[in-house]
Design a protein around this motif. Structure first.
Motif, PDB file in Angstrom:
ATOM      1  N   GLY A 145       8.501 -30.283   5.534  1.00  0.00           N
ATOM      2  CA  GLY A 145       7.691 -29.851   4.405  1.00  0.00           C
ATOM      3  C   GLY A 145       8.522 -29.449   3.204  1.00  0.00           C
ATOM      4  N   PRO A 146       7.897 -28.831   2.201  1.00  0.00           N
ATOM      5  CA  PRO A 146       8.605 -28.452   0.978  1.00  0.00           C
ATOM      6  C   PRO A 146       9.541 -27.266   1.197  1.00  0.00           C
ATOM      7  N   ALA A 147      10.481 -27.107   0.286  1.00  0.00           N
ATOM      8  CA  ALA A 147      11.494 -26.055   0.417  1.00  0.00           C
ATOM      9  C   ALA A 147      10.875 -24.664   0.433  1.00  0.00           C
ATOM     10  N   ARG A 148       9.793 -24.456  -0.311  1.00  0.00           N
ATOM     11  CA  ARG A 148       9.240 -23.105  -0.410  1.00  0.00           C
ATOM     12  C   ARG A 148       8.750 -22.575   0.930  1.00  0.00           C
ATOM     13  N   TRP A 149       8.438 -23.470   1.868  1.00  0.00           N
ATOM     14  CA  TRP A 149       8.002 -23.011   3.186  1.00  0.00           C
ATOM     15  C   TRP A 149       9.106 -22.243   3.905  1.00  0.00           C
ATOM     16  N   HIS A 150      10.346 -22.539   3.573  1.00  0.00           N
ATOM     17  CA  HIS A 150      11.479 -21.992   4.326  1.00  0.00           C
ATOM     18  C   HIS A 150      12.354 -21.072   3.478  1.00  0.00           C
ATOM     19  N   LEU A 151      11.833 -20.689   2.317  1.00  0.00           N
ATOM     20  CA  LEU A 151      12.528 -19.731   1.452  1.00  0.00           C
ATOM     21  C   LEU A 151      12.120 -18.329   1.862  1.00  0.00           C
ATOM     22  N   GLY A 153      13.678 -15.338   0.765  1.00  0.00           N
ATOM     23  CA  GLY A 153      13.793 -14.318  -0.276  1.00  0.00           C
ATOM     24  C   GLY A 153      14.707 -14.761  -1.388  1.00  0.00           C
ATOM     25  N   THR A 154      14.623 -14.060  -2.512  1.00  0.00           N
ATOM     26  CA  THR A 154      15.465 -14.352  -3.675  1.00  0.00           C
ATOM     27  C   THR A 154      15.870 -13.070  -4.378  1.00  0.00           C
ATOM     28  N   ARG A 155      16.965 -13.170  -5.089  1.00  0.00           N
ATOM     29  CA  ARG A 155      17.314 -12.223  -6.152  1.00  0.00           C
ATOM     30  C   ARG A 155      17.260 -13.009  -7.447  1.00  0.00           C
ATOM     31  N   VAL A 156      16.559 -12.479  -8.445  1.00  0.00           N
ATOM     32  CA  VAL A 156      16.407 -13.208  -9.701  1.00  0.00           C
ATOM     33  C   VAL A 156      16.673 -12.276 -10.872  1.00  0.00           C
ATOM     34  N   HIS A 180       9.071 -15.010  -4.374  1.00  0.00           N
ATOM     35  CA  HIS A 180      10.130 -16.008  -4.271  1.00  0.00           C
ATOM     36  C   HIS A 180       9.544 -17.417  -4.143  1.00  0.00           C
ATOM     37  N   ARG A 181       8.396 -17.547  -3.498  1.00  0.00           N
ATOM     38  CA  ARG A 181       7.780 -18.870  -3.388  1.00  0.00           C
ATOM     39  C   ARG A 181       7.084 -19.270  -4.684  1.00  0.00           C
ATOM     40  N   LEU A 182       6.644 -18.298  -5.449  1.00  0.00           N
ATOM     41  CA  LEU A 182       6.096 -18.591  -6.776  1.00  0.00           C
ATOM     42  C   LEU A 182       7.161 -19.200  -7.677  1.00  0.00           C
ATOM     43  N   TYR A 183       8.412 -18.756  -7.529  1.00  0.00           N
ATOM     44  CA  TYR A 183       9.485 -19.252  -8.386  1.00  0.00           C
ATOM     45  C   TYR A 183       9.834 -20.710  -8.086  1.00  0.00           C
ATOM     46  N   CYS A 184       9.497 -21.194  -6.877  1.00  0.00           N
ATOM     47  CA  CYS A 184       9.785 -22.585  -6.540  1.00  0.00           C
ATOM     48  C   CYS A 184       8.957 -23.517  -7.433  1.00  0.00           C
TER      49      CYS A 184
END
Length: 410
Positions: A145-151, A153-156, A180-184
């Motif tokens: 599937g898409p990358a956001r499924w496996h993200l 966390g993030t620091r932005v 973090h998935r919204l940022y994808c």
């Protein structure tokens, strides 16, 4: 521009400033190249203070996925913020800085027995932050599937230079809203990604590629649907009409990966369904070749078509008919399972705008044009069909002063 370069050089030194050429119609942008988080935030604070609009970039490999910004004063690159921050083999997670090339992540994970998704084309020239901001899926998206499924966390960095965190580095520590998935896929319109944590998968013990040739696309697609009805889980299913397709006009290639016994069983199921097939035992090398067939729009324009799976054959036939009437011969890279068609085009093709207009009239088809120096007025992406008001509200909340470059998506 000179004044902006001087101010950036005062912050970052002369080697921390270069240029970014977006297209031939405008002057290159000054590009800031910070080496750490503090320098990057200082650039954002400078932009906020002086009213400058910023275009976040990684390696720049996906800038052609959207139109050039309408208002922009400088580019902000994360490519020197690179390195693996944490790799937890026992938990199956990896955290890295945004400028880390995807091939570095893949090698690091493979050394510990893991696979990184998305498996993107030309990974040495693609950064983690760019993949996430671009919303890119990989060659292995049929299974993972898409990358956001496996993200995880993030620091932005936000538009005013503040650093915020969403999610966590470990699966068990992920809490709060999934910002973090919204940022994808936000294309740098909401924040600058500094660091990201990914869930990993076990590295396949074995990979093989099952291949069968077909006289036409329709029979190849029918075979792909037959494979989709089996209880198998390929990493990828690819239909091509390239010269190396094994002597026949079309070649269907099914990439299998996993435990040896599972791969052997899936291979037998596919052979039973398709009849006589060829087997590529070195599946790793062949899969990498198939992955990198995706056109590189930095060299010439390319079309990326999507539709419902049931309409792929019709969309492909219409596209080939339109290209043929324009005197254009191209190759096709089709992923039937995810209903995408990629068509590289000649750099000198003059009928691109008319072709795209005709393709966008096909019911159920979505058309993206990727390339530099596209004809004036040609939109790279179809306009959003839903959620546009919500997208604008989200941007207004995340970037209320409009510091990030406008016009690329919204």
């Amino acid at each position: 521009m000179t004044n902006i370069r001087e101010r950036l050089a005062d912050l970052l030194g002369l080697d921390g400033v270069s240029e970014l050429a977006l297209d031939a119609s405008r002057s290159p942008l000054p590009m800031a190249k910070p080496t750490d988080e503090a320098e990057l935030c200082a650039v954002l604070e400078l932009a906020a203070r002086d009213g400058l609009r910023v275009l976040p970039v990684g390696a720049g490999s996906r800038l052609t996925w959207c139109r050039p910004p309408t208002e922009c004063d400088l580019a902000l690159s994360t490519r020197r913020l690179a390195g693996v921050v944490a790799y937890e083999p026992g938990d199956g997670t990896l955290t890295a800085l945004a400028g880390t090339p995807m091939d570095v992540l893949a090698r690091t994970a493979a050394d510990g027995g893991h696979h990184v998704t998305p498996d993107v084309p030309r990974p040495a020239g693609t950064t983690l932050g760019g993949v996430l901001a671009g919303g890119a899926s990989g060659f292995d998206r049929l299974r993972h599937g898409p990358a956001r499924w496996h993200l995880l966390g993030t620091r932005v960095a936000e538009a005013d230079g503040r650093v915020t965190t969403s999610g966590g580095r470990l699966v068990k520590n992920v809490t709060g809203y999934d910002l973090h998935r919204l940022y994808c896929g936000s294309q740098g319109s909401l924040c600058v990604i500094l660091e990201a944590s990914l869930r990993l998968f076990p590295l396949p013990e074995r990979r093989v590629v099952v291949r069968r040739s077909f006289p036409d696309a329709e029979s190849g697609l029918a075979a792909a649907w037959a494979v989709a009805r089996l209880a198998v889980e390929p990493l990828a299913v690819v239909l091509t009409d390239r010269p190396d397709a094994g002597g026949a006009p079309w070649s269907l290639e099914i990439v299998l990966g996993g435990r040896k016994a599972r791969v052997a069983w899936e291979r037998g199921e596919i052979e039973a369904a398709l009849g006589e097939v060829a087997i590529e035992e070195d599946g790793v090398a062949r899969a990498a070749l198939l992955r990198d067939l995706e056109p590189d729009p930095t060299h010439a324009p390319a079309l990326h078509l999507t539709s419902r799976p049931s309409r792929v054959a019709g969309v492909l036939s219409r596209a080939h008919g339109l290209l043929g009437s324009s005197g254009v011969t191209t190759t096709s890279v089709i992923h039937p399972g995810v209903a995408t068609v990629d068509l590289p085009l000649p750099a000198s093709f003059d009928g691109l705008a008319g072709l795209v207009r005709e393709l966008r009239s096909i019911d159920g088809a979505r058309v993206a044009v990727r390339g530099t120096d596209l004809p004036e007025g040609l939109e790279p992406l179809d306009p959003p069909r839903a959620g546009l008001a919500l997208m604008r509200r989200l941007r207004g909340v995340c970037d209320p002063d409009g510091r990030f470059a406008t016009g690329r998506v919204l």
